[in-house]
Design an enzyme around this catalytic site. Structure first.
Site, PDB file in Angstrom:
ATOM      1  N   HIS A 220      15.240  21.478  34.778  1.00 21.98           N
ATOM      2  CA  HIS A 220      15.946  20.243  34.552  1.00 21.98           C
ATOM      3  C   HIS A 220      16.240  19.430  35.819  1.00 21.98           C
ATOM      4  O   HIS A 220      16.518  18.484  35.642  1.00 21.98           O
ATOM      5  CB  HIS A 220      17.366  20.753  34.083  1.00 21.98           C
ATOM      6  CG  HIS A 220      18.143  21.674  34.875  1.00 21.98           C
ATOM      7  ND1 HIS A 220      18.086  22.983  34.649  1.00 21.98           N
ATOM      8  CD2 HIS A 220      19.165  21.488  35.707  1.00 21.98           C
ATOM      9  CE1 HIS A 220      18.881  23.520  35.745  1.00 21.98           C
ATOM     10  NE2 HIS A 220      19.379  22.617  36.129  1.00 21.98           N
ATOM     11  N   ASP A 250      12.753  26.841  31.804  1.00 24.02           N
ATOM     12  CA  ASP A 250      13.512  25.980  32.577  1.00 24.02           C
ATOM     13  C   ASP A 250      12.786  26.153  34.208  1.00 24.02           C
ATOM     14  O   ASP A 250      13.449  26.544  35.095  1.00 24.02           O
ATOM     15  CB  ASP A 250      14.800  26.152  32.686  1.00 24.02           C
ATOM     16  CG  ASP A 250      15.712  25.232  33.566  1.00 24.02           C
ATOM     17  OD1 ASP A 250      14.928  24.187  34.056  1.00 24.02           O
ATOM     18  OD2 ASP A 250      16.901  25.541  33.481  1.00 24.02           O
ATOM     19  N   GLY A 337      25.022  22.603  41.890  1.00 19.47           N
ATOM     20  CA  GLY A 337      24.271  22.428  42.911  1.00 19.47           C
ATOM     21  C   GLY A 337      23.308  23.659  43.211  1.00 19.47           C
ATOM     22  O   GLY A 337      22.527  23.825  44.092  1.00 19.47           O
ATOM     23  N   SER A 339      21.513  25.212  40.749  1.00 21.80           N
ATOM     24  CA  SER A 339      20.293  24.979  40.169  1.00 21.80           C
ATOM     25  C   SER A 339      19.044  25.290  40.876  1.00 21.80           C
ATOM     26  O   SER A 339      18.718  24.619  41.929  1.00 21.80           O
ATOM     27  CB  SER A 339      20.172  23.745  39.262  1.00 21.80           C
ATOM     28  OG  SER A 339      21.130  23.820  38.060  1.00 21.80           O
ATOM     29  N   SER A 355      19.311  28.549  36.221  1.00 20.02           N
ATOM     30  CA  SER A 355      19.058  27.689  35.266  1.00 20.02           C
ATOM     31  C   SER A 355      20.528  26.972  35.008  1.00 20.02           C
ATOM     32  O   SER A 355      20.922  25.963  35.370  1.00 20.02           O
ATOM     33  CB  SER A 355      18.582  28.125  34.057  1.00 20.02           C
ATOM     34  OG  SER A 355      18.710  27.123  32.956  1.00 20.02           O
TER      35      SER A 355
END
Length: 457
Positions: A220, A250, A337, A339, A355
């Site tokens: 993402h 992801d 932040g 991710s 994720s």
């Protein structure tokens, strides 16, 4: 920070870092949370071997082949350091072989096929934003989780679907906060987009299939922005090559623009310390893991489910759902932040990329991770130093990508592993969301402000 040295590192501690993490594992607050039920394993513990989590994962893969249809999943009992293998039936001689191989054999009621069928029913009838589900081999049930946004008619539909699966097939629980993607592993990466900036975290440095240096981060993040920098106001130093989100994963492969970029195979563990990453491995339910993120630093916990299906509220369609499958579920916290950040083990095995999830690092919550092995297979990348990176010796991910069958083999659509709730009261505990696919503020703690290697769950 020069892109020639991205990401920044201070003192590599290939051995020291692992030793420090090993000490941290002894201090984990939930290190003994996954105990096998003695009554269920009576008669099955004789000859059980003490194993590391990575060894248990490999043994689980071999035993799945031996047990065939009798295999009903497995998990790692971190307290006793044993592999527990579930069986539903089967030739007694085959079961004896499993015990001789060193596993604890446990008789259960639900087969893998039955649990997979239950998970498929959930996907057909209850794909609701803010929900997740997976098979948990420790309970021999599908564990279904709903976040605080699932109320009213949606809650009733979910609860009715779970009850319709039959007695002993599933457990329903509420989670505080909301399931969202965590935009922001290790060092922070930034991108300027219309309306502000996006912050994510670098997961693991890799070598792309064409030999160029690159890194893995969340999908993402790669969908949200194409060009990435190692500072909030700096020039881009890397460009997205491949990105998958939502759907079957992801993850993103991002190539450094300069082919001479040094891309060491290590995780920044905070306070000037790094942990050398030597291999990619599959996660095992019950094993102790560490997560590093650019916002919240180092945190620890346990793997609670595999092959998780998570239904995120769509970031682009108010009425849509971004469903992601094949994720690792843990009880490690994360915040906006984080991710893309690194999920790894104390022995330097790369497991996942952050994720999303619910909760925060004050109240806790569930967090989901993209398996690294799947991302490597899909992108054709290999784990290890790339480009101008020095210090060779890393195992290529091409060999590692398919390693460690572990619990995934018997997982079905796995997800949440927390304690059951199944409460009729749809009101979930409060809690701030984790952040969206863009953390507009770009704020977050610097790497050198992260917790010590003892970890804070």
């Amino acid at each position: 920070m020069s892109h020639k040295r991205m990401p920044k590192r201070k003192a590599a501690i290939a051995v020291g870092g692992v030793a420090a993490l090993g000490a941290a594992a002894l201090l984990l607050p939930n290190a003994n949370a996954s105990q096998d039920q003695d009554s269920a394993t009576a008669g099955g513990t004789a000859g059980a071997k003490t194993l590391k989590a990575t060894d248990a994962s490999g043994l689980a893969g071999r035993l799945q082949e031996i047990l065939g249809d009798a295999f009903a999943g497995s998990y790692y009992d971190s307290g006793k350091q044993r592999l527990v293998v579930n069986v539903v039936s089967g030739d007694s001689n085959v079961i004896v072989q499993a015990r001789k191989a060193g596993a604890v054999v446990r008789q259960v009621d639900n087969s893998i096929d039955e649990l997979k069928a239950a998970a498929q029913t959930l996907r057909t009838r209850a794909t609701i934003p803010g929900t997740s589900w997976a098979v948990d081999p420790r309970t021999d049930k599908v564990l279904v989780t709903a976040d605080s946004t699932v109320t009213g008619a949606d809650w009733n539909r979910l609860r009715s679907t779970v009850r319709g699966l039959g007695s002993g097939m599933a457990t329903l629980k509420k989670s505080s906060g909301t399931f969202k993607t965590f935009v922001s592993g290790g060092d922070a990466i930034f991108s300027q987009v219309q309306g502000g900036s996006v912050r994510c975290s670098l997961g693991f440095n890799v070598t792309a299939s064409d030999g160029s240096p690159a890194f893995l981060t969340a999908g993402h993040c790669g969908v949200a922005a194409r060009e990435w920098s190692d500072s909030e106001t700096g020039q881009p130093i890397a460009t997205v090559d491949q990105a998958t989100f939502p759907g079957e994963g992801d993850f993103s492969l991002v190539k450094y623009d300069d082919p001479n970029t040094r891309a060491p195979s290590e995780v920044n563990a905070g306070n000037g310390r790094t942990v050398r990453i030597s291999q990619a491995a599959d996660a095992t339910v019950g094993e102790t893991v560490f997560r590093m993120g650019s916002t919240t630093g180092l945190h620890d916990g346990q793997v609670t489910g595999l092959d998780a299906t998570v239904n995120f509220q769509s970031e682009t369609d108010p009425n849509g759902v971004d469903t992601v499958t094949g994720l690792i579920q843990t009880d490690v916290c994360a915040e906006p932040g984080d991710s893309g950040g690194s999920l790894f083990t104390q022995d330097g095995s790369a497991l996942g990329l952050t994720s999303g999830g619910s909760g925060d690092c004050t109240g806790g919550g569930e967090t989901f991770f993209q398996p690294v092995t799947t991302a490597l297979q899909a992108t054709g990348a290999t784990l290890g130093d790339g480009g101008g990176g020095g210090g060779g010796g890393d195992n290529g991910a091409g060999d590692q990508a398919g390693a460690g069958a572990g619990d995934e083999a018997g997982a079905g659509d796995q997800a949440s592993a927390g304690d059951q709730a199944g409460a009729d009261d749809p009101a979930g505990a409060g809690g701030d969301g984790i952040g969206g696919s863009a953390d507009p503020s770009g704020a977050g703690a610097a790497d050198d402000g992260s917790p010590s290697l003892t970890g804070s769950h």
